[in-house]
Design a protein around this motif. Structure first.
Motif, mmCIF file in Angstrom:
data_model
loop_
_atom_site.group_PDB
_atom_site.id
_atom_site.type_symbol
_atom_site.label_atom_id
_atom_site.label_comp_id
_atom_site.label_asym_id
_atom_site.label_seq_id
_atom_site.Cartn_x
_atom_site.Cartn_y
_atom_site.Cartn_z
ATOM 1 N N ARG A 133 0.825 -1.208 0.000
ATOM 2 C CA ARG A 133 0.000 0.000 0.000
ATOM 3 C C ARG A 133 0.859 1.258 0.000
ATOM 4 N NH1 ARG A 133 -5.367 -0.510 2.649
ATOM 5 N NH2 ARG A 133 -5.966 -0.714 0.460
ATOM 6 N N TYR A 134 2.145 1.122 0.298
ATOM 7 C CA TYR A 134 3.073 2.256 0.314
ATOM 8 C C TYR A 134 4.303 1.881 -0.493
ATOM 9 C CZ TYR A 134 0.222 4.225 4.043
ATOM 10 O OH TYR A 134 -0.832 4.738 4.759
ATOM 11 N N ILE A 135 4.962 2.871 -1.078
ATOM 12 C CA ILE A 135 6.181 2.607 -1.836
ATOM 13 C C ILE A 135 7.377 2.850 -0.904
ATOM 14 C CG2 ILE A 135 6.164 4.946 -2.857
ATOM 15 C CD1 ILE A 135 7.508 3.588 -5.348
ATOM 16 N N THR A 136 8.058 1.771 -0.573
ATOM 17 C CA THR A 136 9.169 1.828 0.363
ATOM 18 C C THR A 136 10.067 0.632 0.116
ATOM 19 O OG1 THR A 136 9.700 2.148 2.721
ATOM 20 C CG2 THR A 136 8.018 0.512 2.207
ATOM 21 N N GLY A 137 11.147 0.527 0.860
ATOM 22 C CA GLY A 137 12.019 -0.641 0.786
ATOM 23 C C GLY A 137 12.587 -0.865 -0.606
ATOM 24 N N SER A 138 12.615 -2.145 -1.009
ATOM 25 C CA SER A 138 13.231 -2.508 -2.287
ATOM 26 C C SER A 138 12.487 -1.892 -3.462
ATOM 27 C CB SER A 138 13.282 -4.033 -2.437
ATOM 28 O OG SER A 138 11.964 -4.571 -2.433
ATOM 29 N N MET A 139 11.172 -1.763 -3.343
ATOM 30 C CA MET A 139 10.410 -1.171 -4.434
ATOM 31 C C MET A 139 10.775 0.306 -4.607
ATOM 32 S SD MET A 139 6.305 -0.974 -5.035
ATOM 33 C CE MET A 139 5.663 -0.163 -6.512
ATOM 34 N N TRP A 140 10.932 1.008 -3.510
ATOM 35 C CA TRP A 140 11.329 2.407 -3.619
ATOM 36 C C TRP A 140 12.731 2.537 -4.222
ATOM 37 C CZ3 TRP A 140 10.313 7.131 -4.423
ATOM 38 C CH2 TRP A 140 11.314 8.102 -4.259
ATOM 39 N N ARG A 141 13.656 1.669 -3.801
ATOM 40 C CA ARG A 141 15.028 1.742 -4.333
ATOM 41 C C ARG A 141 15.026 1.538 -5.842
ATOM 42 N NH1 ARG A 141 15.990 -0.903 0.643
ATOM 43 N NH2 ARG A 141 15.970 -2.975 -0.289
ATOM 44 N N ALA A 142 14.223 0.571 -6.309
ATOM 45 C CA ALA A 142 14.139 0.342 -7.758
ATOM 46 C C ALA A 142 13.483 1.535 -8.459
ATOM 47 C CB ALA A 142 13.347 -0.940 -8.033
ATOM 48 N N TYR A 143 12.439 2.084 -7.869
ATOM 49 C CA TYR A 143 11.747 3.243 -8.446
ATOM 50 C C TYR A 143 12.688 4.438 -8.521
ATOM 51 C CZ TYR A 143 8.077 6.764 -9.160
ATOM 52 O OH TYR A 143 7.304 7.794 -9.656
ATOM 53 N N ALA A 144 13.439 4.665 -7.444
ATOM 54 C CA ALA A 144 14.374 5.797 -7.408
ATOM 55 C C ALA A 144 15.468 5.645 -8.454
ATOM 56 C CB ALA A 144 14.983 5.929 -6.013
ATOM 57 N N ASN A 145 15.755 4.386 -8.847
ATOM 58 C CA ASN A 145 16.755 4.137 -9.883
ATOM 59 C C ASN A 145 16.157 4.171 -11.284
ATOM 60 O OD1 ASN A 145 19.009 3.886 -8.209
ATOM 61 N ND2 ASN A 145 18.607 1.714 -7.806
ATOM 62 N N GLY A 146 14.894 4.547 -11.387
ATOM 63 C CA GLY A 146 14.297 4.739 -12.704
ATOM 64 C C GLY A 146 13.311 3.688 -13.154
ATOM 65 N N GLU A 147 13.161 2.598 -12.408
ATOM 66 C CA GLU A 147 12.198 1.572 -12.822
ATOM 67 C C GLU A 147 10.776 2.101 -12.670
ATOM 68 O OE1 GLU A 147 12.596 -2.481 -11.530
ATOM 69 O OE2 GLU A 147 14.751 -2.247 -11.184
ATOM 70 N N ARG A 148 9.935 1.796 -13.633
ATOM 71 C CA ARG A 148 8.550 2.243 -13.595
ATOM 72 C C ARG A 148 7.556 1.101 -13.808
ATOM 73 N NH1 ARG A 148 10.752 5.612 -11.486
ATOM 74 N NH2 ARG A 148 10.695 7.876 -11.758
ATOM 75 N N GLU A 149 8.044 -0.101 -14.000
ATOM 76 C CA GLU A 149 7.147 -1.237 -14.178
ATOM 77 C C GLU A 149 7.495 -2.310 -13.162
ATOM 78 O OE1 GLU A 149 6.074 -4.505 -17.591
ATOM 79 O OE2 GLU A 149 6.150 -2.397 -18.204
#
Length: 367
Positions: A133-149
């Protein structure tokens, strides 16, 4: 009696009569009963399972794992006081609520001791069912590195760390190494899409393709039920992992059930609500222990870099954590458990003796 004596660190050597080698995981050990004992318990205890259903005794320890290592403390404290009882109590509470609300049953048949479950053997679905329900942890790290899918789901630009997501996000991954599935690497814990599961539902151990919908429904409904209850306690259910499997009931009907553990500080992130509203993340889950370890050691890359696993294992083996660190972790686990279940977590004076006495006496499972 010292506090260390109240910790159940080793749980795979109990004199429980078995029909197969004991399976010892990071936290739980599973004692598979022989056919005669399984049939006797089914008949005597009136479980809603097939007469010949294989049963097991599952014993939870107070060990704590993080970064794929088991950690220990000073003074012979080889676990976290109250951790095992807290995890079992939380899972029992949620499984009971799921059943009461008509969601699905679990693999647990009886709870003879706070550290023990009697379970039926299930055929596991080979998916780590993860909801966020929140973007954090490994998902946030991937998102911050540019991943969008993520798992076939496209995410918008402009999200920030620890932000609530517009919708509950289901991001499943493989459980174990699955070979021969097009587009899915044969490695453990790799992200997969809903399409991957539907096209290869049998490889993931689903009985029929319609059960892919069923598992997602049970995941969403289970998440929402836990989230609503935690919100009443001003706690935030951030993300979690569920596991599912199949069993047969007494009438021979196959059913999809919840298994393993649910809604615990080991399988979920839970944040303190007031702190989050003040702009701070205070973990009421194992993530707090992970952060503590990262801050405790001078070279946190050892804990994060899989290529340094030998160094990491040596770090865990050779470094006894301060007792106050483990007691702080104990307060986190027992504190959130007591909030959820509404009563204190009782520490056994001698857990091993208690377990043997209960299973040997009323259940006749000790030679």
């Amino acid at each position: 009696m010292s506090l260390a004596d109240k910790v159940l660190a080793v749980n795979d050597h109990l004199p429980i009569r078995t029909g197969a080698p004991v399976h010892s995981g990071k936290v739980r050990s599973v004692y598979w009963l022989n056919e005669a004992d399984s049939a006797r318990l089914v008949a005597r205890r009136g479980y809603d399972v097939a007469p010949d259903a294989p049963l097991a005794i599952m014993v939870i320890s107070d060990r704590i794992s993080a970064f794929d290592c088991i950690w220990h403390g000073e003074g012979g404290m080889n676990g976290v006081p109250g951790k095992g009882a807290a995890l079992n109590a939380i899972s029992n509470y949620w499984f009971d609520r799921f059943r009461e609300q008509g969601l699905a049953d679990s693999h647990i048949l009886e709870v003879p001791h706070p550290l023990v479950w009697i379970v039926q053997k299930a055929r596991p679905v080979r998916i780590e069912a993860i909801a966020r329900r929140y973007i954090t942890g490994s998902m946030w790290r991937a998102y911050a590195n540019g991943e969008r899918e993520f798992c076939g789901i496209k995410m918008p630009d402009g999200l920030h760390r620890d932000q609530q997501l517009p919708d509950l996000l289901i991001t499943p991954s493989t459980k174990g190494i699955l070979e021969g599935i097009p587009g899915v690497p044969a490695v453990d814990d790799v992200n997969i899409t809903r399409g991957d599961i539907e096209k290869n539902y049998q490889a993931f151990n689903f009985s029929k393709v319609g059960d892919v919908d069923r598992y997602e429904t049970l995941l969403r409904e289970g998440f929402e039920l836990i989230s609503a209850r935690l919100a009443e306690l001003d706690q935030i259910f951030v993300d979690t992992k569920f596991e599912f499997g199949y069993v047969n009931d007494k009438a021979g009907n196959e059913k999809l059930i919840y298994m393993d553990e649910v809604g615990t500080p080991d399988s979920s992130r839970i944040w303190d609500g007031p702190s989050w509203r003040d702009g701070r993340v205070v973990e009421n889950s194992k993530e707090g222990f992970r952060q503590l370890l990262l801050n405790h050691f001078p070279d946190p890359d050892i804990l994060l870099n899989k290529e340094r696993m030998q160094e990491r294992q040596a770090l865990a083996r050779d470094n006894a954590l301060p007792a106050d660190v483990l007691m702080a972790v104990s307060a986190t686990y027992t504190g959130i458990a007591e909030k959820i279940i509404g009563k204190p977590i009782q520490l056994a004076d001698n857990p091993e003796t208690e377990i043997v006495d209960v299973l040997g006496g009323e259940y006749g499972l000790v030679d």
